[in-house]
Design a protein around this motif. Structure first.
Motif, PDB file in Angstrom:
ATOM      1  N   ILE A   1       0.833  -1.209   0.000  1.00  0.00           N
ATOM      2  CA  ILE A   1       0.000   0.000   0.000  1.00  0.00           C
ATOM      3  C   ILE A   1       0.865   1.256   0.000  1.00  0.00           C
ATOM      4  O   ILE A   1       0.582   2.235  -0.705  1.00  0.00           O
ATOM      5  CB  ILE A   1      -0.940   0.003   1.219  1.00  0.00           C
ATOM      6  N   THR A   2       1.933   1.227   0.775  1.00  0.00           N
ATOM      7  CA  THR A   2       2.841   2.381   0.819  1.00  0.00           C
ATOM      8  C   THR A   2       3.445   2.645  -0.552  1.00  0.00           C
ATOM      9  O   THR A   2       3.534   3.805  -1.003  1.00  0.00           O
ATOM     10  CB  THR A   2       3.958   2.137   1.847  1.00  0.00           C
TER      11      THR A   2
ATOM     12  N   THR B   1      -0.423   5.081  -7.955  1.00  0.00           N
ATOM     13  CA  THR B   1      -1.133   4.165  -8.856  1.00  0.00           C
ATOM     14  C   THR B   1      -1.896   3.118  -8.056  1.00  0.00           C
ATOM     15  O   THR B   1      -1.604   2.872  -6.889  1.00  0.00           O
ATOM     16  CB  THR B   1      -0.139   3.445  -9.787  1.00  0.00           C
ATOM     17  N   HIS B   2      -2.895   2.508  -8.713  1.00  0.00           N
ATOM     18  CA  HIS B   2      -3.673   1.408  -8.113  1.00  0.00           C
ATOM     19  C   HIS B   2      -4.292   1.815  -6.773  1.00  0.00           C
ATOM     20  O   HIS B   2      -4.379   1.010  -5.846  1.00  0.00           O
ATOM     21  CB  HIS B   2      -2.798   0.152  -7.928  1.00  0.00           C
ATOM     22  N   ILE B   3      -4.724   3.069  -6.666  1.00  0.00           N
ATOM     23  CA  ILE B   3      -5.290   3.546  -5.403  1.00  0.00           C
ATOM     24  C   ILE B   3      -6.613   2.841  -5.070  1.00  0.00           C
ATOM     25  O   ILE B   3      -6.770   2.329  -3.954  1.00  0.00           O
ATOM     26  CB  ILE B   3      -5.468   5.077  -5.421  1.00  0.00           C
ATOM     27  N   PRO B   4      -7.599   2.797  -5.988  1.00  0.00           N
ATOM     28  CA  PRO B   4      -8.857   2.087  -5.661  1.00  0.00           C
ATOM     29  C   PRO B   4      -8.608   0.620  -5.290  1.00  0.00           C
ATOM     30  O   PRO B   4      -9.210   0.098  -4.349  1.00  0.00           O
ATOM     31  CB  PRO B   4      -9.676   2.204  -6.945  1.00  0.00           C
ATOM     32  N   GLN B   5      -7.744  -0.043  -6.044  1.00  0.00           N
ATOM     33  CA  GLN B   5      -7.428  -1.445  -5.751  1.00  0.00           C
ATOM     34  C   GLN B   5      -6.804  -1.568  -4.362  1.00  0.00           C
ATOM     35  O   GLN B   5      -7.124  -2.501  -3.610  1.00  0.00           O
ATOM     36  CB  GLN B   5      -6.464  -1.988  -6.805  1.00  0.00           C
ATOM     37  N   SER B   6      -5.920  -0.634  -4.009  1.00  0.00           N
ATOM     38  CA  SER B   6      -5.268  -0.665  -2.697  1.00  0.00           C
ATOM     39  C   SER B   6      -6.288  -0.459  -1.588  1.00  0.00           C
ATOM     40  O   SER B   6      -6.205  -1.091  -0.525  1.00  0.00           O
ATOM     41  CB  SER B   6      -4.187   0.410  -2.627  1.00  0.00           C
TER      42      SER B   6
ATOM     43  N   GLU C   1      -9.453  -1.322  -1.676  1.00  0.00           N
ATOM     44  CA  GLU C   1     -10.214  -2.568  -1.549  1.00  0.00           C
ATOM     45  C   GLU C   1      -9.425  -3.621  -0.779  1.00  0.00           C
ATOM     46  O   GLU C   1      -9.968  -4.293   0.113  1.00  0.00           O
ATOM     47  CB  GLU C   1     -10.574  -3.102  -2.937  1.00  0.00           C
ATOM     48  N   ARG C   2      -8.164  -3.788  -1.100  1.00  0.00           N
ATOM     49  CA  ARG C   2      -7.346  -4.804  -0.435  1.00  0.00           C
ATOM     50  C   ARG C   2      -7.181  -4.479   1.055  1.00  0.00           C
ATOM     51  O   ARG C   2      -7.225  -5.369   1.914  1.00  0.00           O
ATOM     52  CB  ARG C   2      -5.976  -4.903  -1.118  1.00  0.00           C
ATOM     53  N   LEU C   3      -7.026  -3.204   1.366  1.00  0.00           N
ATOM     54  CA  LEU C   3      -6.849  -2.817   2.765  1.00  0.00           C
ATOM     55  C   LEU C   3      -8.161  -2.948   3.541  1.00  0.00           C
ATOM     56  O   LEU C   3      -8.174  -3.350   4.712  1.00  0.00           O
ATOM     57  CB  LEU C   3      -6.331  -1.372   2.829  1.00  0.00           C
ATOM     58  N   GLN C   4      -9.273  -2.606   2.894  1.00  0.00           N
ATOM     59  CA  GLN C   4     -10.574  -2.752   3.548  1.00  0.00           C
ATOM     60  C   GLN C   4     -10.876  -4.220   3.863  1.00  0.00           C
ATOM     61  O   GLN C   4     -11.426  -4.531   4.927  1.00  0.00           O
ATOM     62  CB  GLN C   4     -11.683  -2.160   2.660  1.00  0.00           C
ATOM     63  N   LEU C   5     -10.522  -5.117   2.938  1.00  0.00           N
ATOM     64  CA  LEU C   5     -10.721  -6.549   3.190  1.00  0.00           C
ATOM     65  C   LEU C   5      -9.928  -7.007   4.406  1.00  0.00           C
ATOM     66  O   LEU C   5     -10.430  -7.768   5.247  1.00  0.00           O
ATOM     67  CB  LEU C   5     -10.311  -7.366   1.960  1.00  0.00           C
TER      68      LEU C   5
ATOM     69  N   LEU D   1      -3.028   4.282   6.904  1.00  0.00           N
ATOM     70  CA  LEU D   1      -2.891   4.127   5.460  1.00  0.00           C
ATOM     71  C   LEU D   1      -4.153   4.528   4.709  1.00  0.00           C
ATOM     72  O   LEU D   1      -4.089   5.060   3.602  1.00  0.00           O
ATOM     73  CB  LEU D   1      -2.526   2.678   5.118  1.00  0.00           C
ATOM     74  N   LEU D   2      -5.308   4.281   5.304  1.00  0.00           N
ATOM     75  CA  LEU D   2      -6.562   4.615   4.626  1.00  0.00           C
ATOM     76  C   LEU D   2      -6.738   6.129   4.458  1.00  0.00           C
ATOM     77  O   LEU D   2      -7.304   6.590   3.462  1.00  0.00           O
ATOM     78  CB  LEU D   2      -7.755   4.037   5.392  1.00  0.00           C
ATOM     79  N   ILE D   3      -6.263   6.905   5.421  1.00  0.00           N
ATOM     80  CA  ILE D   3      -6.435   8.363   5.326  1.00  0.00           C
ATOM     81  C   ILE D   3      -5.789   8.909   4.045  1.00  0.00           C
ATOM     82  O   ILE D   3      -6.471   9.568   3.242  1.00  0.00           O
ATOM     83  CB  ILE D   3      -5.886   9.066   6.582  1.00  0.00           C
ATOM     84  N   PRO D   4      -4.505   8.677   3.785  1.00  0.00           N
ATOM     85  CA  PRO D   4      -3.927   9.208   2.536  1.00  0.00           C
ATOM     86  C   PRO D   4      -4.509   8.548   1.289  1.00  0.00           C
ATOM     87  O   PRO D   4      -4.590   9.187   0.231  1.00  0.00           O
ATOM     88  CB  PRO D   4      -2.429   8.916   2.680  1.00  0.00           C
ATOM     89  N   LEU D   5      -4.908   7.264   1.400  1.00  0.00           N
ATOM     90  CA  LEU D   5      -5.542   6.612   0.247  1.00  0.00           C
ATOM     91  C   LEU D   5      -6.841   7.303  -0.127  1.00  0.00           C
ATOM     92  O   LEU D   5      -7.097   7.609  -1.299  1.00  0.00           O
ATOM     93  CB  LEU D   5      -5.805   5.137   0.553  1.00  0.00           C
ATOM     94  N   TYR D   6      -7.687   7.555   0.863  1.00  0.00           N
ATOM     95  CA  TYR D   6      -8.965   8.225   0.591  1.00  0.00           C
ATOM     96  C   TYR D   6      -8.745   9.651   0.082  1.00  0.00           C
ATOM     97  O   TYR D   6      -9.455  10.115  -0.830  1.00  0.00           O
ATOM     98  CB  TYR D   6      -9.826   8.265   1.860  1.00  0.00           C
ATOM     99  N   LEU D   7      -7.768  10.344   0.644  1.00  0.00           N
ATOM    100  CA  LEU D   7      -7.487  11.706   0.181  1.00  0.00           C
ATOM    101  C   LEU D   7      -7.006  11.702  -1.265  1.00  0.00           C
ATOM    102  O   LEU D   7      -7.426  12.539  -2.070  1.00  0.00           O
ATOM    103  CB  LEU D   7      -6.437  12.369   1.078  1.00  0.00           C
ATOM    104  N   THR D   8      -6.143  10.757  -1.592  1.00  0.00           N
ATOM    105  CA  THR D   8      -5.656  10.644  -2.969  1.00  0.00           C
ATOM    106  C   THR D   8      -6.801  10.333  -3.920  1.00  0.00           C
ATOM    107  O   THR D   8      -6.814  10.795  -5.071  1.00  0.00           O
ATOM    108  CB  THR D   8      -4.582   9.550  -3.072  1.00  0.00           C
ATOM    109  N   ASN D   9      -7.759   9.571  -3.442  1.00  0.00           N
ATOM    110  CA  ASN D   9      -8.911   9.169  -4.260  1.00  0.00           C
ATOM    111  C   ASN D   9     -10.076  10.153  -4.153  1.00  0.00           C
ATOM    112  O   ASN D   9     -11.175   9.868  -4.614  1.00  0.00           O
ATOM    113  CB  ASN D   9      -9.382   7.770  -3.835  1.00  0.00           C
ATOM    114  N   GLN D  10      -9.817  11.306  -3.523  1.00  0.00           N
ATOM    115  CA  GLN D  10     -10.826  12.374  -3.385  1.00  0.00           C
ATOM    116  C   GLN D  10     -12.058  11.930  -2.590  1.00  0.00           C
ATOM    117  O   GLN D  10     -13.161  12.458  -2.778  1.00  0.00           O
ATOM    118  CB  GLN D  10     -11.253  12.908  -4.768  1.00  0.00           C
ATOM    119  N   GLN D  11     -11.921  11.014  -1.680  1.00  0.00           N
ATOM    120  CA  GLN D  11     -13.007  10.574  -0.801  1.00  0.00           C
ATOM    121  C   GLN D  11     -12.796  11.242   0.564  1.00  0.00           C
ATOM    122  O   GLN D  11     -12.374  10.617   1.536  1.00  0.00           O
ATOM    123  CB  GLN D  11     -13.007   9.052  -0.689  1.00  0.00           C
ATOM    124  N   LEU D  12     -13.109  12.533   0.615  1.00  0.00           N
ATOM    125  CA  LEU D  12     -12.742  13.345   1.765  1.00  0.00           C
ATOM    126  C   LEU D  12     -13.487  12.953   3.030  1.00  0.00           C
ATOM    127  O   LEU D  12     -12.907  12.914   4.125  1.00  0.00           O
ATOM    128  CB  LEU D  12     -12.975  14.828   1.453  1.00  0.00           C
TER     129      LEU D  12
END
Length: 417
Positions: free
Chosen positions: A70-71, A78-83, A85-89, A103-114
């Protein structure tokens, strides 16, 4: 193998391993895959290291590999949505793991899910007061424009760590978003006075804020601090500029004297303030240092300007001697020639020589009205009234009758017969 075994691996990296393609990864051992992944990380090939660590996680289920995967995804962008999903599982099977939230905080921010990023931040804040978590949790609030909440979190971080980087972020937010520039300045100044400053970034931020406040005095003080720790020419120039902007020549003189720098600038300031004794002393020093004969001419001017009695014969003889010595050593600057020539003329020491010297200065600057004025005065002293009038008229036509000396000369020359 466990992640801790990495510390026991003696790594000899072959570039043949580095060049393996994805189809060949299945033939590598876990140790070899780890080496491969770390090598990719070292060369910042994060897309490749993400694939390696993803393979390791799929093979072993070890969370360390997932978190490395994930890091690498975050670092490569890249592969932010996939990452996600894998982390949520993984999170569903292992709830309440703070590493996942981090890890989810920067992932969601990168994916614009504020909102989702903020939810994870809130969860993190409730369960951790560690500075790194508070710092991380401030980001969703910044993205959402909730600056007061972000500042609250960052202030808590700063109170615990006194980290300059955190303070600089606080100051930037206060300046740009919350209208608290003066408070930001206070925080930065307090930090500067009570802590060891580890980088110039704090000083640069103070400069930016003081410039916005048009606070020249404090801009000057900050540049002095920078110069005190790093004797760079650019800081010294800014200090002199600030003094000039303030019109504080005495302040500039005091600074240059204490720091023993910019002697030629200091000399000009002495002249401007008519500190003749100091200027003469410095001119002597500069002549001894560089043997430039212009300092003899400068000293001649200073001696004349300093004299209360401009007709003092001893003083005039010394002035003439210095000018002659400077010219014999190669000084031919028109400024000095004009000054010397005019002195010879005005004091009626040697009119012909004075006129000749003025003409030499006019060869360099034929339209200089100061030099033409000197020449006209020489003609007047010789009673060459027509030449004096024609030459002086050029000066008056160009400069008008504003300067007292021009008025005096023009009036006298008009009466010349």
């Amino acid at each position: 193998m466990s992640w801790n075994r990495l510390a026991l691996i003696v790594t000899v990296v072959f570039f043949s391993v580095y060049s393996l393609n994805a189809k060949e990864l299945h033939i590598l051992s876990e140790d070899e895959l780890i080496i491969q992944g770390l090598l990719y990380d070292e060369y910042r090939a994060y897309e490749n290291s993400r694939e390696i660590f993803g393979k390791l996680y799929d093979n072993t289920g070890a969370k360390e590999y997932l978190f490395r995967e994930i890091t690498s995804a975050l670092l490569s962008g890249t592969h932010i949505p996939q990452s996600i999903e894998r982390l949520q599982l993984w999170d569903k099977s292992h709830p309440d793991t703070l590493e996942v939230k981090r890890l989810l905080i920067p992932l969601y921010l990168t994916n614009q899910q504020l909102e989702k990023a903020k939810d994870q931040a809130d969860y993190l804040i409730e369960r951790s007061s560690e500075p790194r978590d508070l710092d991380l949790a401030s980001n969703p609030y910044l993205y959402m424009g909730k600056f007061k909440k972000a500042l609250d979190l960052l202030n808590r971080v700063y109170e615990k760590t006194h980290h300059e980087g955190v303070l600089l972020r606080i100051a930037a937010i206060m300046d740009e978003y919350t209208g608290e520039r003066k408070k930001a300045i206070q925080l930065l100044e307090m930090h500067r006075r009570m802590n060891v400053v580890h980088s110039n970034q704090l000083y640069f931020k103070l400069l930016t804020l003081y410039i916005k406040e048009n606070d020249v005095d404090n801009v000057l003080e900050v540049y002095k601090l920078l110069y005190a720790q790093d004797k760079k020419e650019k800081y010294l120039s800014k200090i002199i500029d600030a003094y000039a902007y303030k019109g504080d020549m005495d302040g500039a003189i005091d600074f240059l004297e204490k720091n023993r720098v910019k002697e030629k600038t200091l000399y000009e300031l002495y002249k401007a303030k008519k500190y003749f004794e100091k200027a003469i002393k410095l001119a002597n020093k500069l002549y001894r240092k560089d043997k430039d004969a212009k300092w003899l001419a400068e000293k001649a001017i200073l001696l004349f300007e300093k004299a209360k009695d401009k007709d003092d014969k001893k003083m005039l003889q010394e002035v003439i001697s210095l000018f002659e010595k400077s010219i014999s050593q190669g000084v031919d600057d028109s400024i000095y020639l004009n000054y010397y020539g005019y002195t010879l003329i005005d004091k009626e020491i040697d009119l012909k020589k004075g006129i000749k010297i003025i003409k030499d200065s006019l060869v360099q600057q034929p339209n200089n009205t100061y030099y033409l004025d000197s020449l006209a005065w020489g003609y007047y002293k010789e009673h060459a009234c027509k030449k004096a009038y024609e030459t002086m008229k050029k000066v008056v036509d160009k400069e008008g009758l504003e300067e007292p000396e021009i008025i005096e000369h023009w009036d006298a020359i008009q009466k010349c017969k």
